[in-house]
Design a protein around this motif. Structure first.
Motif, PDB file in Angstrom:
ATOM      1  N   VAL A 236       0.592  -0.906   9.181  1.00 30.91           N
ATOM      2  CA  VAL A 236       0.158   0.453   8.868  1.00 30.91           C
ATOM      3  C   VAL A 236      -1.366   0.536   8.935  1.00 30.91           C
ATOM      4  N   PRO A 237      -1.928   1.727   9.167  1.00 34.06           N
ATOM      5  CA  PRO A 237      -3.383   1.854   9.306  1.00 34.06           C
ATOM      6  C   PRO A 237      -4.198   1.324   8.129  1.00 34.06           C
ATOM      7  N   SER A 238      -3.658   1.384   6.909  1.00 31.98           N
ATOM      8  CA  SER A 238      -4.440   0.894   5.766  1.00 31.98           C
ATOM      9  C   SER A 238      -4.734  -0.592   5.875  1.00 31.98           C
ATOM     10  N   ALA A 239      -3.899  -1.324   6.627  1.00 33.71           N
ATOM     11  CA  ALA A 239      -4.152  -2.751   6.826  1.00 33.71           C
ATOM     12  C   ALA A 239      -5.272  -2.993   7.814  1.00 33.71           C
ATOM     13  N   TRP A 240      -5.694  -1.927   8.521  1.00 40.83           N
ATOM     14  CA  TRP A 240      -6.731  -2.036   9.550  1.00 40.83           C
ATOM     15  C   TRP A 240      -7.876  -1.064   9.275  1.00 40.83           C
ATOM     16  N   SER A 241      -8.177  -0.898   7.982  1.00 39.12           N
ATOM     17  CA  SER A 241      -9.296  -0.037   7.551  1.00 39.12           C
ATOM     18  C   SER A 241      -9.138   1.386   8.068  1.00 39.12           C
TER      19      SER A 241
ATOM     20  N   HIS B 183       4.835   9.802   9.440  1.00 42.31           N
ATOM     21  CA  HIS B 183       5.033  11.178   8.988  1.00 42.31           C
ATOM     22  C   HIS B 183       6.495  11.577   9.166  1.00 42.31           C
ATOM     23  N   ASP B 184       6.955  12.451   8.287  1.00 47.15           N
ATOM     24  CA  ASP B 184       8.352  12.887   8.336  1.00 47.15           C
ATOM     25  C   ASP B 184       8.670  13.727   9.562  1.00 47.15           C
TER      26      ASP B 184
ATOM     27  N   SER C 226       0.836  -1.203   0.000  1.00 49.56           N
ATOM     28  CA  SER C 226       0.000   0.000   0.000  1.00 49.56           C
ATOM     29  C   SER C 226       0.873   1.257   0.000  1.00 49.56           C
ATOM     30  N   PRO C 227       0.320   2.389  -0.417  1.00 43.65           N
ATOM     31  CA  PRO C 227       1.108   3.632  -0.426  1.00 43.65           C
ATOM     32  C   PRO C 227       1.675   3.999   0.943  1.00 43.65           C
ATOM     33  N   ASP C 228       0.922   3.773   2.035  1.00 44.81           N
ATOM     34  CA  ASP C 228       1.473   4.166   3.335  1.00 44.81           C
ATOM     35  C   ASP C 228       2.603   3.238   3.777  1.00 44.81           C
ATOM     36  N   ALA C 229       2.566   1.965   3.350  1.00 44.92           N
ATOM     37  CA  ALA C 229       3.669   1.061   3.655  1.00 44.92           C
ATOM     38  C   ALA C 229       4.918   1.449   2.866  1.00 44.92           C
ATOM     39  N   LEU C 230       4.738   1.812   1.602  1.00 45.35           N
ATOM     40  CA  LEU C 230       5.877   2.260   0.792  1.00 45.35           C
ATOM     41  C   LEU C 230       6.478   3.547   1.350  1.00 45.35           C
ATOM     42  N   ALA C 231       5.604   4.470   1.768  1.00 46.74           N
ATOM     43  CA  ALA C 231       6.093   5.725   2.344  1.00 46.74           C
ATOM     44  C   ALA C 231       6.842   5.469   3.648  1.00 46.74           C
ATOM     45  N   LEU C 232       6.354   4.506   4.446  1.00 48.97           N
ATOM     46  CA  LEU C 232       7.046   4.182   5.695  1.00 48.97           C
ATOM     47  C   LEU C 232       8.439   3.640   5.409  1.00 48.97           C
ATOM     48  N   ALA C 233       8.553   2.756   4.430  1.00 51.53           N
ATOM     49  CA  ALA C 233       9.864   2.211   4.068  1.00 51.53           C
ATOM     50  C   ALA C 233      10.801   3.318   3.579  1.00 51.53           C
ATOM     51  N   ASP C 234      10.293   4.181   2.708  1.00 53.35           N
ATOM     52  CA  ASP C 234      11.100   5.284   2.201  1.00 53.35           C
ATOM     53  C   ASP C 234      11.582   6.181   3.350  1.00 53.35           C
TER      54      ASP C 234
END
Length: 426
Positions: free
Chosen positions: A68-73, A311-312, A28-36
């Motif tokens: 990440v939250p997207s995995a939990w709706s 978040h950064d 998901s986008p939030d997982a990719l952003a977390l990795a980045d």
């Protein structure tokens, strides 16, 4: 994966690390952003590509998309475990900043469920009134025969489940809990019903409350402390939110605290490893930062936790990365620390450094529980051998007001860290 390797690590990550990161291909986008974000924090902390273990990469590739939250709706998962705040309980019990007048009042906001950490706090601070608060507290609690659990709300909706450290099939796990719930719910006439494959409890909070422990539903801004609090702890919450949310939370805490009271916020992991936290004190009606502290394992971690934030602008992650980066620029210290850490990892057979110079993986046969405790063993040994004191000396030479605090963490007077460099990949 190749862009991350090229941009953040000069193309020098190991093939084992890259293989594990490929699990993120459909993330998901939030997982990719977390990795980045994690990779940018590693750069700020001056972590070399050879010091990124295959185990850490596996955690980023496997664990991040599942937490990440997207995995939990879109909800924040109330992940918790016994022993997580043990060091912070000791910190409060012997803290140098505040002593309650009369019975102390301790509020654990965002304590998670089951409220293991708050239960432990009530035992350690047995003369205090302890209040655990969390929005995830559910109307129903379901256990499977293995002891994993799930929380359901008044509308019979699954809020959260916890099925061990790593769950390979979330869909199947959710279906299993739903089947148990639907099978037992019609049989529930009192507060609890069970069969050979599961157990259902109604209003589970009452099972945890004791003489000095209360549990309440709610979150930041939704809960008022009658008479005020001496200490409010808010751990593993801000990493999900941006800085404006933090500022509102500080204003809420400021209004709830008694004069001289403390607000403790940050993040940590199992057995208080990966700790980084800020301690504020209420002085003349305002919260004043008194201490930022972190555990010694953060100087070169094998866990994902020190890099985890959505978040950064997460202040504790930034302060931690900046302080660690300052420490790791001291070449004599870094060489001594890294050499000793490599030896300890080899003794544990955890992420041993290979002949190619790269850190490896956890052994496949190592139990998850044992694997999870390795960083705790490392932190204790490194403190015993004087590395916390040495790290403090490095920070002092760099101009920081630093000390070893009373729970063995590297501590310093808080300063605003530099912002995190923006992503060059996403």
């Amino acid at each position: 994966m190749d862009r991350w390797n090229t941009v953040y690590f000069a193309g020098r990550l190991s093939t084992g690390v890259l293989d594990e990161l490929r699990q993120l291909a459909d993330a998901s986008p939030d997982a990719l952003a977390l990795a980045d974000r994690a990779f940018r924090l590693m750069r700020a902390a001056r972590l070399a590509p050879t010091d990124v273990s295959v185990f850490t990469a596996w955690l980023i590739g496997f664990s991040a998309p599942r937490t990440v939250p997207s995995a939990w709706s879109g909800t924040v998962p109330p992940v918790t475990m016994a022993g997580r705040h043990r060091a912070l309980d000791e910190y409060v019990a012997r803290n140098p900043w505040h002593r309650p007048e009369g019975q102390g009042v301790f509020v654990d906001i965002g304590c998670g469920f089951p409220p293991f950490t708050t239960i432990e706090t009530a035992k350690r601070l047995n003369g205090w009134r302890v209040v655990g608060v969390d929005p995830s507290f559910g109307r129903y609690l379901v256990y499977d025969k293995e002891g994993a659990y799930a929380c359901y709300d008044d509308n019979l909706r699954l809020r959260y489940y916890q099925a061990g450290n790593f769950d390979p099939d979330q869909t199947a796990t959710k279906q299993r809990f739903q089947q148990i719930f639907e099978r037992l719910k019609p049989k529930l006439s009192g507060d609890e019903v069970a069969d050979d494959d599961g157990r259902l409890i109604r209003d589970p909070l009452r099972h945890y409350e004791t003489g000095n422990l209360e549990l309440r539903g709610g979150g930041i801004g939704e809960f008022t402390v009658d008479g005020g609090a001496d200490v409010i702890r808010c751990m593993n919450v801000f990493m999900y939110f941006d800085h404006p949310f933090r500022e509102k939370a500080l204003l809420w805490a400021e209004a709830q605290l008694r004069p001289g009271g403390l607000f403790i916020c940050g993040s940590n992991w199992i057995d208080s490893v990966s700790s980084r936290y800020t301690v504020y004190r209420k002085e003349k009606g305002r919260l004043v930062g008194k201490e930022f502290a972190f555990s010694i394992d953060n100087i070169r971690p094998i866990e994902l936790a020190p890099w985890y934030a959505l978040h950064d602008d997460n202040l504790e992650n930034l302060a931690n990365a900046h302080a660690v980066g300052t420490i790791r620029t001291d070449t004599p210290f870094r060489r001594r620390f890294d050499g000793r850490l490599d030896a300890l990892l080899a003794n544990l057979n955890m992420c041993p450094r290979g002949a190619d110079g790269y850190l490896g993986h956890a052994p496949a046969e190592m139990p998850a529980e044992e694997r999870s405790r390795c960083s705790s063993v490392l932190a204790s040994q490194l403190d015993d051998e004087g590395f916390v004191t040495e790290a403090v000396d490095v920070l002092r030479r760099s101009g920081r007001h630093a000390w070893r605090n009373h729970v063995g963490h590297v501590a310093m007077r808080p300063v605003t860290p530099p912002p995190l460099a923006p992503s060059s990949v996403l």
